[in-house]
Design a protein around this motif. Structure first.
Motif, short mmCIF file in Angstrom:
data_model
loop_
_atom_site.label_atom_id
_atom_site.label_comp_id
_atom_site.label_asym_id
_atom_site.label_seq_id
_atom_site.Cartn_x
_atom_site.Cartn_y
_atom_site.Cartn_z
N PRO A 89 109.04 25.44 13.77
CA PRO A 89 108.03 24.64 14.49
C PRO A 89 107.37 25.42 15.62
N MET A 90 108.14 26.29 16.28
CA MET A 90 107.58 27.08 17.36
C MET A 90 106.43 27.94 16.86
N VAL A 91 106.57 28.47 15.67
CA VAL A 91 105.55 29.35 15.10
C VAL A 91 104.50 28.54 14.33
N GLY A 92 104.96 27.73 13.39
CA GLY A 92 104.05 27.01 12.52
C GLY A 92 103.14 26.04 13.26
N ARG A 93 103.70 25.28 14.21
CA ARG A 93 102.88 24.30 14.94
C ARG A 93 101.84 24.99 15.82
N ASN A 94 102.21 26.12 16.41
CA ASN A 94 101.25 26.83 17.26
C ASN A 94 100.16 27.53 16.44
N LEU A 95 100.50 27.99 15.23
CA LEU A 95 99.50 28.71 14.42
C LEU A 95 98.62 27.76 13.62
N LEU A 96 99.15 26.61 13.23
CA LEU A 96 98.39 25.70 12.37
C LEU A 96 97.89 24.46 13.10
N GLY A 97 98.51 24.12 14.20
CA GLY A 97 98.21 22.84 14.84
C GLY A 97 99.15 21.78 14.28
N ASP A 98 99.36 20.72 15.05
CA ASP A 98 100.35 19.71 14.66
C ASP A 98 100.02 19.06 13.32
N GLU A 99 98.76 18.66 13.13
CA GLU A 99 98.39 17.95 11.91
C GLU A 99 98.55 18.84 10.68
N HIS A 100 98.03 20.07 10.77
CA HIS A 100 98.12 20.97 9.62
C HIS A 100 99.56 21.41 9.37
N TYR A 101 100.36 21.56 10.42
CA TYR A 101 101.76 21.94 10.23
C TYR A 101 102.51 20.83 9.51
N ALA A 102 102.23 19.57 9.86
CA ALA A 102 102.89 18.45 9.17
C ALA A 102 102.50 18.45 7.69
N ARG A 103 101.23 18.69 7.39
CA ARG A 103 100.80 18.76 5.99
C ARG A 103 101.45 19.94 5.28
N PHE A 104 101.55 21.06 6.01
CA PHE A 104 102.14 22.27 5.45
C PHE A 104 103.60 22.03 5.06
N MET A 105 104.39 21.44 5.94
CA MET A 105 105.79 21.19 5.65
C MET A 105 105.96 20.15 4.56
N ALA A 106 105.05 19.18 4.49
CA ALA A 106 105.14 18.14 3.45
C ALA A 106 104.92 18.73 2.06
N ARG A 107 104.13 19.80 1.99
CA ARG A 107 103.84 20.42 0.69
C ARG A 107 104.97 21.35 0.23
N LEU A 108 105.82 21.78 1.15
CA LEU A 108 106.90 22.69 0.78
C LEU A 108 108.05 21.95 0.12
N GLY A 109 108.74 22.64 -0.77
CA GLY A 109 109.96 22.10 -1.33
C GLY A 109 111.08 22.17 -0.31
N GLU A 110 112.19 21.54 -0.63
CA GLU A 110 113.30 21.44 0.31
C GLU A 110 113.80 22.79 0.77
N ASN A 111 113.84 23.78 -0.12
CA ASN A 111 114.39 25.08 0.22
C ASN A 111 113.34 26.18 0.31
N ASP A 112 112.06 25.81 0.31
CA ASP A 112 110.99 26.80 0.37
C ASP A 112 110.91 27.43 1.76
#
Length: 707
Positions: A254-277
């Motif tokens: 979250p420290m990296v992904g949220r800062n690079l993508l923004g909160d909304e895009h990071y949430a979408r990004f994690m939702a698209r990933l599989g459990e172990n991706d």
């Protein structure tokens, strides 16, 4: 000499141990072929099921049977059993097939293509990323770019060779991690789920949350042995700028992904990933990018490679970055190239442990000669991003299942198939309305039959078979797992669709529209009519007896499968599907003669094989009896006196009394078209005549009344 070894032989015979019993002469000879220099082959170890192999006192490596370490099922529902040799440096000394049930090799292509495929492992290392390509791929079968090695696949047996590859790599990885010190795992880590504070781009770099590496021109020229200006594509950067500047970031944090993508895009990004991706961002600036200009989105890069614990980590582009999903950190510089790569594969990826990024620089001096420079760059993210996981997940559960990759690879075939099935479903649901247009129905039917034969059959290899029924029943018997059925997405979708529609329309939807060999028989019958060959109608009493033949064939095959799967697969050659559709008639001549013979007979007797011999059709007919609806409408005059539909039914699925025999019907809809056609249906013709007669009588009465 014999006397010296007699006591030892006597003791071995007198006190046989389990390990000694396993190490038979044939198994010892097989291991010797994997390690020609071996002088000592020890019994299987009790902690890890491997055979240590020595040259005098020096450990050469380990041999093991794949089924002791991996139970991944093959296409036939049984594991592919192999003997694998792995030396102390993590290199394969060879792979030998012991036993398998893959139908396409046993009773189709022959086993030579399978043996040729496994021969490619000899000399290859676990440090390399092995990618199986189809034989039609542009990549050379044994070429390597960096740590990526491309193997020639087998175009008609893609699923089988991918299972072999996954079995070899996953089992070898288990041996290496437990027996080879260089491949030992670090303590597993994961990103802290609640670790976040707003940071800009430069702050992320300063704290070590984003890795940055510069490669200067001097370092490149030193490895190349000549200045960059000597190359036609002059990559000399302006003074003070690097040859290339690389940035890496672990996006799951979250420290990296949220800062690079923004909160909304990071949430979408994690939702698209599989459990172990797990995902790494790789970006580059400068004269040399980390991917080529011709890089194919969704594929693996050839200029960069990731290694960890001496193992090559798979990298595959996600192709997610676009104008609606982009990096947006404060102070973010402009990049010449940026990608999100899913990382892991068989080796997995430990984000908190040190890894290495390998950069391969290849510059062409001319069209014949190219120079290369290779750089190994350390990758280590700040430790406060991660926390230690108490219990490491096993590679079997932490990596992506084999079938997931197969579905992603064949996405466009899946999309086209699903679209075709959707169109067919709509057509059948509206058959009563559409059947009022005979020309439309006939054109649609022939168009769909060509789609079934060319795309579903020859291209996508979607011919269902009675062998699939064996697989299902044996899986239920041995312990059901869905993974083996998901290995071929086209077959899985077709089976799922067929199973559902059996309870709506019966067996006819598959047999009449989705069976490639059935479509081929339709075309053979059409050709026979165009050639004016005599069309033979089997007498009714013989027809009713002959249609029962396929049921004992089905029972015999299924029963044999529980006794001997190998024998059942051989007997399944009663189906000409493998010869005609899978191998396109390129096979030993008796099989080709049998398949062509059935088609020739079909030119005289409409769909002869489907009607009397097909065990798959028999199985579908049994399940089709549980259908919920009888869609084919019948009216009072059908069968008494009208026999027009029966005479036109090529497969003879209409009884003399007008009833539809749904066990035999292939849902060609010809009888529905006749019923809706005022020029063909006797009932319509009679009613029309009666109506005209009544109209004439009415006119006569009206005339008499006026007089």
């Amino acid at each position: 000499m014999a006397g010296r070894f007699a006591p030892l032989l006597f003791l071995l015979l007198l006190v046989p141990t389990l390990s000694g019993a396993e190490l038979t002469d044939s198994r010892r000879a097989l291991i010797q072929s994997l390690f020609p220099a071996a002088t000592v082959i020890e019994d299987k170890l009790p902690d890890v099921p491997v055979y240590p192999v020595y040259q005098l006192q020096e450990l050469l490596g380990y041999a093991y049977e794949s089924t002791d370490l991996s139970r991944l099922q093959g296409f036939a529902g049984k594991p592919i059993q192999m003997m694998i040799g792995l030396d102390t440096q993590g290199r394969f000394t060879g792979v030998k097939i012991l036993h398998h049930h893959e139908p396409v090799f046993l009773h189709g292509l022959g086993e030579e293509p399978l043996f040729d495929f496994v021969d490619q492992y000899e000399g290859r290392s676990l440090r390399e990323q092995i990618v199986v390509q189809s034989s039609l791929s542009g990549k050379s079968g044994k070429s390597a770019e960096g740590d990526v090695v491309y193997f020639d696949g087998v175009s008609k047996a893609t699923v089988s060779v991918l299972i072999v590859n996954d079995t070899v790599l996953s089992s070898a990885l288990k041996v290496a991690r437990q027996k080879l010190e260089a491949f030992a795992q670090s303590a597993p880590t994961r990103a802290k789920p609640d670790w976040f504070e707003p940071l800009g781009w430069q702050q992320l770099i300063d704290r070590g949350y984003v890795s940055r590496t510069r490669i200067e021109v001097d370092a490149v020229e030193q490895q190349l042995g000549r200045p960059l200006s000597d190359y036609p594509a002059d990559l000399t950067p302006p003074d003070g700028e690097a040859f290339t500047e690389l940035y890496l970031a672990y996006m799951n944090s979250p420290m990296v992904g949220r800062n690079l993508l923004g909160d909304e895009h990071y949430a979408r990004f994690m939702a698209r990933l599989g459990e172990n991706d797990q995902v790494l961002m790789v970006a580059s600036r400068g004269m040399f990018r980390h991917v080529r200009d011709s890089f194919t989105p969704g594929s693996s890069p050839d200029r960069i490679g990731l290694t960890q614990n001496n193992l090559s980590v798979e990298m595959r582009d996600l192709n997610w970055l676009d104008q609606n999903f982009r990096l947006q950190a404060d102070g973010l510089p402009g990049f010449d190239a940026v990608n999100l790569f899913r990382v892991g594969g068989n080796a997995g990826f430990n984000p908190g442990a040190e890894a290495s990024l390998k950069l391969n620089v290849e510059l062409a001096r001319n069209h014949l000669i190219a120079d290369t420079a290779n750089f190994t760059l350390p990758v280590q993210f700040a430790g406060d991003l991660f926390e230690t996981v108490a219990i490491a997940e096993s590679p079997e559960t932490s990596r992506e299942p084999v079938w997931v990759g197969l579905w992603k690879e064949r996405w466009w075939q899946i999309s086209l198939l699903v679209a075709g099935l959707a169109v067919l479903t709509v057509f059948f649901a509206r058959q009563k309305t559409l059947s009022r247009h005979p020309t439309l129905v006939h054109r649609f039917r022939w168009g769909f039959l060509f789609f079934t034969l060319s795309f579903i059959g020859f291209y996508a290899q979607g011919q269902l078979s009675v062998v699939n029924i064996y697989t299902l029943l044996l899986a239920l018997w041995d312990g059901f797992t869905l993974d083996v059925f998901l290995l071929d997405p086209v077959l899985f979708i077709l089976w799922s669709y067929t199973f559902v529609t059996l309870f709506i329309w019966g067996r006819g939807l598959f047999c009449g529209w989705l069976c490639p060999f059935g479509a081929l028989q339709e075309m053979a019958a059409w050709l026979g009519q165009k050639l004016r060959l005599r069309q033979i109608r089997v007498p009714e009493h013989w027809h009713r007896r002959l249609i029962l033949l396929k049921y004992p064939i089905l029972l015999g095959l299924v029963g044999t499968a529980f006794y001997s799967l190998t024998l059942a697969e051989q007997l399944a050659e009663v189906e000409p599907f493998k010869t005609s559709i899978t191998l396109v008639f390129w096979r030993y001549w008796p099989f080709v003669a049998y398949a062509i013979g059935l088609l020739v007979v079909g030119m005289f007797i409409h769909k002869f094989y489907c009607r009397y011999l097909c065990p798959l059709g028999a199985g579908l007919a049994v399940l089709g009896r549980f259908r919920l609806f009888s869609w084919l409408e019948r009216i009072e005059r059908c069968g008494s006196p009208c026999q027009h539909c029966k005479n036109e039914c090529g497969i003879n699925a209409i009884r003399k009394d007008g009833r539809i025999d749904y066990d035999e019907c292939i849902q060609c809809l010809e009888c529905v078209v006749i019923l809706r056609d005022d020029q063909q249906c006797v009932d319509s013709i009679v009613r029309d005549k009666q109506q005209r007669k009544h109209q004439r009588q009415a006119r006569i009465l009206a005339t008499d009344a006026s007089v």
